[in-house]
Design a protein around this motif. Sequence first.
Motif, PDB file in Angstrom:
ATOM      1  N   LYS A 271      12.867   2.154  11.093  1.00 26.79           N
ATOM      2  CA  LYS A 271      13.767   1.950  10.239  1.00 26.79           C
ATOM      3  C   LYS A 271      13.232   2.183   8.901  1.00 26.79           C
ATOM      4  O   LYS A 271      14.034   2.612   7.924  1.00 26.79           O
ATOM      5  N   TRP A 272      11.905   1.801   8.607  1.00 27.96           N
ATOM      6  CA  TRP A 272      11.469   2.321   7.445  1.00 27.96           C
ATOM      7  C   TRP A 272       9.840   2.301   7.231  1.00 27.96           C
ATOM      8  O   TRP A 272       9.200   2.015   8.212  1.00 27.96           O
ATOM      9  N   GLN A 273       9.387   3.244   6.289  1.00 28.38           N
ATOM     10  CA  GLN A 273       8.020   3.160   6.095  1.00 28.38           C
ATOM     11  C   GLN A 273       7.588   3.197   4.752  1.00 28.38           C
ATOM     12  O   GLN A 273       8.129   3.783   3.776  1.00 28.38           O
ATOM     13  N   VAL A 274       6.519   2.323   4.461  1.00 30.28           N
ATOM     14  CA  VAL A 274       6.092   2.337   2.820  1.00 30.28           C
ATOM     15  C   VAL A 274       4.553   2.697   2.920  1.00 30.28           C
ATOM     16  O   VAL A 274       3.685   2.075   3.715  1.00 30.28           O
ATOM     17  N   LYS A 275       4.074   3.530   2.135  1.00 25.76           N
ATOM     18  CA  LYS A 275       2.746   4.033   1.811  1.00 25.76           C
ATOM     19  C   LYS A 275       2.106   2.759   0.679  1.00 25.76           C
ATOM     20  O   LYS A 275       2.997   2.745  -0.334  1.00 25.76           O
ATOM     21  N   LEU A 276       1.121   2.063   1.057  1.00 19.29           N
ATOM     22  CA  LEU A 276       0.518   1.255   0.130  1.00 19.29           C
ATOM     23  C   LEU A 276      -0.629   1.968  -0.622  1.00 19.29           C
ATOM     24  O   LEU A 276      -1.199   3.035  -0.150  1.00 19.29           O
ATOM     25  N   GLU A 277      -1.156   1.309  -1.713  1.00 21.25           N
ATOM     26  CA  GLU A 277      -2.379   1.654  -2.485  1.00 21.25           C
ATOM     27  C   GLU A 277      -3.363   0.911  -1.924  1.00 21.25           C
ATOM     28  O   GLU A 277      -3.588  -0.244  -2.200  1.00 21.25           O
ATOM     29  N   GLU A 278      -4.464   1.454  -1.103  1.00 17.54           N
ATOM     30  CA  GLU A 278      -5.678   0.864  -0.730  1.00 17.54           C
ATOM     31  C   GLU A 278      -5.513  -0.717  -0.179  1.00 17.54           C
ATOM     32  O   GLU A 278      -5.544  -1.550  -0.533  1.00 17.54           O
ATOM     33  N   ALA A 279      -4.533  -0.475   1.194  1.00 18.12           N
ATOM     34  CA  ALA A 279      -4.170  -1.666   1.728  1.00 18.12           C
ATOM     35  C   ALA A 279      -5.632  -2.476   2.288  1.00 18.12           C
ATOM     36  O   ALA A 279      -6.409  -2.097   2.575  1.00 18.12           O
ATOM     37  N   SER A 280      -5.362  -3.805   2.245  1.00 13.38           N
ATOM     38  CA  SER A 280      -6.318  -4.672   2.633  1.00 13.38           C
ATOM     39  C   SER A 280      -6.470  -4.444   4.224  1.00 13.38           C
ATOM     40  O   SER A 280      -5.450  -4.288   4.930  1.00 13.38           O
ATOM     41  N   PHE A 281      -7.484  -4.861   4.925  1.00 18.14           N
ATOM     42  CA  PHE A 281      -8.003  -4.931   6.146  1.00 18.14           C
ATOM     43  C   PHE A 281      -8.281  -6.235   6.696  1.00 18.14           C
ATOM     44  O   PHE A 281      -8.705  -6.310   8.088  1.00 18.14           O
TER      45      PHE A 281
END
Length: 395
Positions: free
Chosen positions: A99-109
């Motif tokens: 349904k959707w995709q969002v690219k994050l900045e340096e996501a946490s693990f």
Amino acid sequence: MKFFSAVFLVIALCCAFSACKKDNSPVEVEAEPATNQTVFMSDFDGGIYAFNAQTGEALWEKHVDNAVRDGFVVTNKLAYVPKHDDSIEAYDVNTGEMKWQVKLEEASFFSNNVIVIDGILCTSGHNYLIGLDATTGQQKWRVNSFSGGNLYAKDGMLYVESGPELTAIEASSGSIKWRLAHEKYPQVPYWMDETLYGYATVSERDSSSYQHPFKIHPFIISFDLKKGTLALNQRIPDKYHPGRLFATSPDRVFISYGATSPGRLSSWSKKGMELMWDVPITLAIGFPSPFYSQSYLYTGNEQGILYRISEKSGEFQELCRLPGRIGSSPVVANGVIYVGSGDTETVVEQLYAIEEATGKVKWSVPIKGWIAKVSPVVLDSNGKMHYYSASAMPK
């Protein structure tokens, strides 16, 4: 005589009606027991799966171009999947359509780094927190200057643990309600039921020892989430260090400890932190975190043994043996245990459904990729999500 009999009958009926009307509450109709509908699984090779929870029949399967991190979420008729390329994708639970995709900045693990609260998907990056519309993926708010950490949720509030600080944020707006800095550094994970608990340590300088210049004192701490204060600050005997918070139940806190394998497991009452029992741990190194259900803890080990641990006595019961090692935390939903197991020699990964009462395997299905540490998520007929997580997430 007939007249008096009739009068007595009328009076009796009136009294009975009056008693029912005044004193007797209406009989509640018990809701039908929930049935498990769908079980979702992911693997470290980018596989996402949906199976019929009763039969194991495959409903849909997707393969994404980056490995799937653990901690994915199923709610709002969507499955939210965090990936190693710092993106989050949302899939329709019925069809597998993205349904959707969002690219994050340096996501946490961190493993519990995606939480959905009242229609807002909350997650953290390297130095920020962000709230997204859970239906569309559009950004609703952003808070900078956060150094990552585990996320927890309760009653519309997001709680962020970052080092020796706990922060409460309103999930709908991103506004900070309070920050609590405390001197005792809590070792994650926390467990939240009605309260947020942590195992913490305090070091004290020991001038009498050159080899060990510091003494470490363990504590169990908890937080008043309404006031933003430390609610429990209970020191426990030093022999329980090194240790960690193994699990909680409505009435107990469980601590595993010991410098050598296999170590020990202790149970403490939440009221007064009274030691209830202390037993040897019969698990091998690498056992996954447990799942609590109906007075028992469920967990497995690298020998493929699924254990049921009695909350009351600490007795370890071998429930069943599976091929290979159990790397994921089990999930118990409406009388069925769902758990992943893999055989390192044949490289065969399986998802199992096991009867909670008997330990009998109902069905098993192959998973194409590596599933260590990835736990299943179960959706039942009442729309409730059953999952393993260190956080509290919306039902």
